[in-house]
Design a protein around this motif. Structure first.
Motif, short mmCIF file in Angstrom:
data_model
loop_
_atom_site.label_atom_id
_atom_site.label_comp_id
_atom_site.label_asym_id
_atom_site.label_seq_id
_atom_site.Cartn_x
_atom_site.Cartn_y
_atom_site.Cartn_z
N GLY A 71 2.44 8.51 -3.69
CA GLY A 71 2.38 7.46 -4.40
C GLY A 71 0.97 7.11 -5.19
O GLY A 71 0.67 6.61 -5.91
N PHE A 72 -0.02 7.89 -4.48
CA PHE A 72 -1.49 7.79 -4.79
C PHE A 72 -1.65 8.94 -5.86
O PHE A 72 -2.58 8.64 -6.68
N LEU A 73 -0.78 9.84 -5.99
CA LEU A 73 -1.06 11.12 -6.77
C LEU A 73 -0.55 11.11 -8.13
O LEU A 73 -0.71 11.68 -9.15
N VAL A 74 0.61 10.26 -8.29
CA VAL A 74 1.53 9.79 -9.37
C VAL A 74 1.85 8.69 -9.60
O VAL A 74 1.59 7.66 -8.72
N PRO A 75 2.10 8.22 -11.08
CA PRO A 75 2.27 6.99 -11.46
C PRO A 75 3.49 6.47 -10.62
O PRO A 75 4.56 6.99 -10.37
N PRO A 94 8.03 6.99 -2.47
CA PRO A 94 6.75 6.55 -1.75
C PRO A 94 6.76 5.05 -1.78
O PRO A 94 6.54 4.63 -2.91
N SER A 95 6.32 4.24 -0.79
CA SER A 95 6.26 2.82 -0.86
C SER A 95 4.96 2.32 -0.09
O SER A 95 4.78 1.34 -0.05
N LEU A 96 4.40 3.52 0.51
CA LEU A 96 3.05 2.93 1.30
C LEU A 96 2.02 2.31 0.48
O LEU A 96 1.56 1.36 0.86
N PRO A 97 1.77 2.86 -0.86
CA PRO A 97 0.73 1.95 -1.86
C PRO A 97 1.08 0.71 -1.83
O PRO A 97 0.18 -0.12 -1.81
N ARG A 98 2.18 0.44 -2.21
CA ARG A 98 2.43 -0.99 -2.38
C ARG A 98 2.64 -1.66 -0.86
O ARG A 98 1.85 -2.92 -1.05
N MET A 99 2.94 -1.24 -0.05
CA MET A 99 3.30 -1.85 1.18
C MET A 99 1.67 -2.42 1.65
O MET A 99 1.51 -3.21 2.28
N MET A 100 0.89 -1.14 1.57
CA MET A 100 -0.56 -1.45 2.18
C MET A 100 -1.56 -2.05 1.19
O MET A 100 -2.64 -2.19 1.48
N GLY A 101 -1.00 -2.35 -0.10
CA GLY A 101 -1.79 -2.80 -1.06
C GLY A 101 -3.08 -1.89 -1.46
O GLY A 101 -4.01 -2.42 -1.66
N ILE A 102 -2.75 -0.68 -1.72
CA ILE A 102 -3.69 0.33 -1.93
C ILE A 102 -3.66 0.89 -3.56
O ILE A 102 -2.36 0.99 -3.79
N THR A 103 -4.59 0.78 -4.02
CA THR A 103 -4.49 1.48 -5.35
C THR A 103 -5.57 2.49 -5.56
O THR A 103 -6.29 2.42 -4.95
N GLY A 104 -5.48 3.24 -6.72
CA GLY A 104 -6.49 4.46 -6.72
C GLY A 104 -5.97 5.92 -6.30
O GLY A 104 -4.96 5.96 -5.81
N LYS A 105 -6.77 6.60 -6.51
CA LYS A 105 -6.48 8.25 -6.16
C LYS A 105 -7.39 8.62 -4.98
O LYS A 105 -8.76 8.35 -5.17
N PRO A 106 -7.11 9.41 -4.22
CA PRO A 106 -8.01 10.17 -3.27
C PRO A 106 -8.90 11.13 -3.81
O PRO A 106 -8.47 11.90 -4.85
N HIS A 107 -10.02 11.36 -3.47
CA HIS A 107 -10.94 12.26 -3.85
C HIS A 107 -11.02 13.42 -3.04
O HIS A 107 -10.85 13.46 -2.01
N SER A 108 -11.60 14.54 -3.51
CA SER A 108 -11.80 15.84 -2.78
C SER A 108 -13.37 16.17 -3.15
O SER A 108 -13.54 16.97 -4.15
#
Length: 389
Positions: free
Chosen positions: A205-209, A171-185
């Motif tokens: 990539g949001f769910l695992v290191p 997964p490369s989307l977190p780095r490319m979009m500059g997003i950190t953190g985890k989604p919540h439910s």
């Protein structure tokens, strides 16, 4: 020090009880596809699809039980629908082919080489008007960079856009979009996607290191993809852009078969070896009745930032010729440019951070062609149909 064993994992899981049945998950035969790679553990928890969402606490309990074992560095459990007819069979210990080796065989029915794959039901995703796949026959051709910038370009053109990173292993989307953190439910059933540059995004990539290796086999990957697609509160979208895994393997084929794709964009570089793989990707989509929206030629040419001299490092025009030969549209060409790489690595894709650049204009031109095709297809589907009896 020896690593964790299958017996230790099963013993730990015998302490996790499914309260609906009053028995532990091993007794019920719910554990399948166990994979052990060093301290990284993964397996599937098979449940009745009608109550899948309600079993999320059970999944977490299994994950926590295994994670506590000495020598375990990561534990990943995925919910998936139980096997056909399993609920009518007595509970037995699971038959797993996935410990630290591969037996190399399958219980799936054989299909003749070259035969068209069977296409199952493709239920729509509520609130999403169109889903498009950005795909390539091989890795390293800039598919993810193209997917991210295409999504942003569609949004700049007035579309409500979402972005799904379907590459479980890389997964490369977190780095490319500059997003950190985890989604919540909030309700424990549906995840809320994270936002990047105004676009809702979902990625493993949001769910695992970032440095955690994914050791899953096909069924686990497909279960995770289904959950990221269907168990996410996407809201109302005109387009969901799916960054597909590279290649034409099981994950790609199953996504194409199960997801109601409005079309696919094929990304390739100009050289012959990349175009051979691009043809495979294009033909895969055609075999499962997914329209090919067109081919994009990435890294088409290089312009020296100092003198402006143009060099065609990987040749030029191969994707256009391939599109003509295969009877599909050529969507455009993108340069090999250090600014595209730097902005992507920095979490500020060039379409968003440098919207007036020539590179951003090239992405928007491709996005405009894709949007026109989607609008035309949507308009055709709304046309009244007359049946003569």
């Amino acid at each position: 020090m020896t690593g964790v064993t299958e017996a230790q994992i099963m013993d730990a899981l015998r302490g996790v009880v499914d309260t609906d049945h009053g028995k532990n998950v091993v007794e019920l035969g719910m554990v399948a596809g166990l994979v052990i790679k060093g301290g990284n553990i993964g397996f599937v928890l098979e449940v009745d699809p009608r109550i899948g969402a309600a079993k999320e606490p059970l999944r977490k309990a299994c994950e926590q039980a295994v994670a506590k074992l000495p020598g375990v560095t990561s534990a990943t459990v995925v919910l998936t629908a139980e096997r056909q007819g399993a609920k009518n069979q007595p509970a037995t210990a699971p038959h797993s082919h996935a410990h630290a080796h591969d037996h190399g065989h399958s219980h799936a029915p054989a299909r003749k080489p070259g035969a068209a794959p069977e296409v199952g039901p493709r239920p729509a995703i509520p609130g999403i008007r169109s889903i498009i796949a950005v795909a390539s026959g091989k890795g390293g051709v800039g598919k993810s960079t193209t997917a991210v910038n295409l999504a942003l370009a569609l949004a700049q053109g007035g579309k409500k856009v979402g972005l799904l990173d379907a590459d479980i292993y890389g997964p490369s989307l977190p780095r490319m979009m500059g997003i950190t953190g985890k989604p919540h439910s909030p309700d424990g059933k549906r995840l809320h996607p994270l936002q990047g540059w105004g676009i809702p995004c979902m990625s493993m990539g949001f769910l695992v290191p970032e440095d955690t290796p994914m050791i899953w086999r096909g069924p686990m990957v497909m279960s995770a993809l289904e959950q990221m697609l269907r168990d996410v509160a996407w809201g109302e979208l005109d387009v969901l852009v799916v960054d597909m895994p590279p290649g034409t393997g099981d994950a790609q084929l199953t996504m194409a078969q199960r997801v109601p794709l409005a079309g696919a964009v094929i990304v390739s570089t100009p050289q012959d070896i990349a175009l051979l793989d691009a043809r495979k990707g294009l033909n895969m989509f055609r075999r499962v009745d997914v329209p090919v929206l067109g081919i994009v030629e990435n890294m088409s040419y290089f312009c020296c930032p100092n003198c402006g001299h143009r060099s065609e490092i990987f040749a030029h025009g191969g994707a256009r010729r391939t599109a003509e030969e295969l009877g599909c549209d050529f969507l455009g060409e993108l340069p090999l440019n250090i600014a595209i790489r730097e902005t992507s690595d920095g979490g500020a894709p060039i379409v968003a951070s440098q919207p007036d650049s020539e590179e951003a204009k090239a992405y928007r031109a491709i996005a405009a062609k894709v949007a026109e095709k989607l609008d035309r297809e949507a308009g055709a589907s709304r046309m009244p149909k007359i049946t003569i009896e």
